[in-house]
Write an enzyme that holds these catalytic residues in place. Structure first.
Site, mmCIF file in Angstrom:
data_model
loop_
_atom_site.group_PDB
_atom_site.id
_atom_site.type_symbol
_atom_site.label_atom_id
_atom_site.label_comp_id
_atom_site.label_asym_id
_atom_site.label_seq_id
_atom_site.Cartn_x
_atom_site.Cartn_y
_atom_site.Cartn_z
ATOM 1 N N HIS A 67 0.848 -1.200 0.000
ATOM 2 C CA HIS A 67 0.000 0.000 0.000
ATOM 3 C C HIS A 67 0.876 1.241 0.000
ATOM 4 O O HIS A 67 1.742 1.406 0.859
ATOM 5 C CB HIS A 67 -0.937 -0.020 1.214
ATOM 6 N N ARG A 69 0.714 4.515 0.614
ATOM 7 C CA ARG A 69 0.842 5.570 1.639
ATOM 8 C C ARG A 69 1.468 5.087 2.938
ATOM 9 O O ARG A 69 1.740 5.897 3.829
ATOM 10 C CB ARG A 69 -0.541 6.139 1.927
ATOM 11 N N GLU A 70 1.694 3.786 3.071
ATOM 12 C CA GLU A 70 2.197 3.237 4.334
ATOM 13 C C GLU A 70 3.720 3.326 4.340
ATOM 14 O O GLU A 70 4.432 2.321 4.245
ATOM 15 C CB GLU A 70 1.660 1.806 4.505
ATOM 16 N N ARG A 125 -3.405 4.715 -1.981
ATOM 17 C CA ARG A 125 -3.252 3.354 -1.428
ATOM 18 C C ARG A 125 -2.936 2.290 -2.501
ATOM 19 O O ARG A 125 -2.076 1.448 -2.330
ATOM 20 C CB ARG A 125 -4.568 2.984 -0.726
ATOM 21 N N HIS A 195 2.790 -3.687 6.702
ATOM 22 C CA HIS A 195 1.804 -2.629 6.450
ATOM 23 C C HIS A 195 1.798 -1.658 7.634
ATOM 24 O O HIS A 195 2.487 -1.855 8.626
ATOM 25 C CB HIS A 195 0.400 -3.243 6.342
ATOM 26 N N SER A 196 0.966 -0.631 7.513
ATOM 27 C CA SER A 196 0.634 0.204 8.655
ATOM 28 C C SER A 196 -0.783 0.725 8.409
ATOM 29 O O SER A 196 -1.261 0.651 7.277
ATOM 30 C CB SER A 196 1.608 1.370 8.808
ATOM 31 N N TYR A 197 -1.493 1.316 9.352
ATOM 32 C CA TYR A 197 -1.091 1.359 10.733
ATOM 33 C C TYR A 197 -2.141 0.615 11.539
ATOM 34 O O TYR A 197 -3.204 0.281 10.995
ATOM 35 C CB TYR A 197 -1.016 2.843 11.203
ATOM 36 N N GLU A 269 1.054 -4.982 11.011
ATOM 37 C CA GLU A 269 0.612 -3.584 10.895
ATOM 38 C C GLU A 269 1.430 -2.793 11.910
ATOM 39 O O GLU A 269 1.256 -2.974 13.118
ATOM 40 C CB GLU A 269 -0.879 -3.461 11.242
HETATM 41 O O1 0X9 Z 1 -6.653 -4.198 4.500
HETATM 42 C C1 0X9 Z 1 -5.495 -4.578 4.340
HETATM 43 O O2 0X9 Z 1 -5.068 -4.986 3.263
HETATM 44 C C2 0X9 Z 1 -4.528 -4.570 5.539
HETATM 45 N N1 0X9 Z 1 -4.755 -3.406 6.357
HETATM 46 S S1 0X9 Z 1 -4.292 -1.939 5.806
HETATM 47 O O3 0X9 Z 1 -4.780 -0.930 6.734
HETATM 48 N N2 0X9 Z 1 -2.701 -1.849 5.806
HETATM 49 O O4 0X9 Z 1 -4.780 -1.756 4.472
HETATM 50 C C3 0X9 Z 1 -4.733 -5.835 6.359
HETATM 51 C C4 0X9 Z 1 -4.311 -7.080 5.658
HETATM 52 C C5 0X9 Z 1 -4.610 -8.324 6.422
HETATM 53 N N3 0X9 Z 1 -4.504 -9.481 5.565
HETATM 54 C C6 0X9 Z 1 -5.408 -9.744 4.600
HETATM 55 N N4 0X9 Z 1 -6.467 -9.035 4.416
HETATM 56 N N5 0X9 Z 1 -5.188 -10.808 3.875
HETATM 57 ZN ZN ZN Z 2 -1.684 -1.839 4.070
#
Ligand code: 0X9
Ligand code: ZN
Length: 307
Positions: A67, A69-70, A125, A195-197, A269
């Site tokens: 992503h 912006r992270e 994103r 990832h964050s956050y 995260e």
């Molecule tokens: O939504 C996501 O992809 C992740 N959170 S974020 O805020 N960085 O966008 C969480 C990913 C967890 N894993 C999967 N969804 N497979």
């Molecule tokens: Zn992410």
């Protein structure tokens, strides 16, 4: 202030990669695994111990910056490579890990998006792919993998922030990572995506509420890692299966890697819990990275015991 305590532009990161590889020819190999929608190279750093005679070595896969912006995510990948190079001789944990496993590091999985957050929209994103039937740009790369693809928690609408794309692996970035992991699936024992956050250590599944076959084992690893963060940095990380701990989100890289057969698969995260969110100030980079590092070392050492 060191190089690693700042955020860096994409050009800087490519330059860093080149320089680090040139300075450490016996420890680092750069592998081109594909290119982005806008044709930027996707480079993976292969990090090894110097005396690698073992040809059947297992490996860790670490990717950052799915992503855009992270920003703390690519910063962590750089931090990790630097730490591994600097402390192999003096830190027993990192020596144990590298003596037993190579580490494949993809510092920026979404270079087009990352670039765009530096030039145009800090809060972008997705990637930057375009399509004929919509003016909206970008696919959420963490919804584009073939794990219950585009079910509840993802969207078929191109304008959505969680657009899953035309079909699984429609995006060159996701397809490059998936192809590499398919080719190396016998070797890769641990998959980690940064990832964050929100400060969480997540593991499969996120694409269904079903429990992973080794749920108890993954839970105990994540718990141990969270306890270490708490003990050393006085910070709280939640941990658990993605669907329960954060939300249902199909098509993610961690679930896909797990289904491919990589039984130790995690998404971290990093900081924070919302004060700065994606705009985590550079002054927080060292702590955020050290927390993630201790979690990664804890989990990797547990995997070493099991391979
Ligand atoms: O939504 C996501 O992809 C992740 N959170 S974020 O805020 N960085 O966008 C969480 C990913 C967890 N894993 C999967 N969804 N497979
Ligand atoms: Zn992410």
């Amino acid at each position: 202030m060191s190089y690693y305590e700042k955020y860096h532009s994409l050009e800087d990161i490519y330059h860093w990669l080149n320089k680090t590889a040139m300075e450490n020819p016996d420890r680092i190999k750069v592998i081109l695994i594909g290119s982005s929608f806008e044709k930027r190279p996707l480079y993976v750093v292969k990090l090894s111990a110097i005396s690698t005679t073992n040809t059947n070595k297992k490996a860790i896969w670490l990717d950052c910056g799915i992503h855009a912006r992270e920003w703390i995510a690519p910063a962590f990948c750089l931090w990790f490579v630097q730490y591994s190079l600097s402390f192999y001789e003096t830190n027993r944990d990192i020596a144990t890990i590298l003596d037993n496993m190579d580490v494949y590091v993809l510092p920026v999985m979404n270079p087009d998006g990352y670039k765009y957050t530096w030039t145009t929209d800090r809060m972008w994103r997705k990637n930057r792919s375009t399509r004929e039937d919509s003016r909206c740009v970008g696919v959420d790369l963490n919804r584009n993998f073939d794990a219950n693809w585009c079910t509840e928690g993802a969207s078929h609408r191109p304008c959505s922030e969680i657009f899953c794309g035309e079909f699984p692996e429609s995006e060159p970035e996701a397809s490059a990572v998936a192809s590499f992991l398919r080719r190396h699936k016998e070797a890769v024992a641990l998959y980690v995506s940064i990832h964050s956050y929100s400060q969480m250590l997540l593991f499969p599944y996120s694409c269904t509420r079903d429990l992973a076959e080794n749920h108890a084992e993954l839970l105990s690893m994540a718990k141990e890692a969270a306890l270490k963060i708490k003990r050393y940095y006085r910070n709280n990380y939640k941990y658990g299966a993605g669907a329960e701990t954060i939300y249902l989100a199909p098509g993610g890289s961690d679930d896909w890697a797990y289904k491919l057969g990589i039984k130790y698969s995690f998404t971290f995260e990093l900081q924070d819990t919302g004060r700065y969110g994606f705009l985590l100030p550079p002054s927080e980079i060292p702590r955020a990275c050290n927390e993630a590092l201790i979690a990664l070392k804890t989990i990797a050492l547990r995997v070493v015991e099991r391979i």
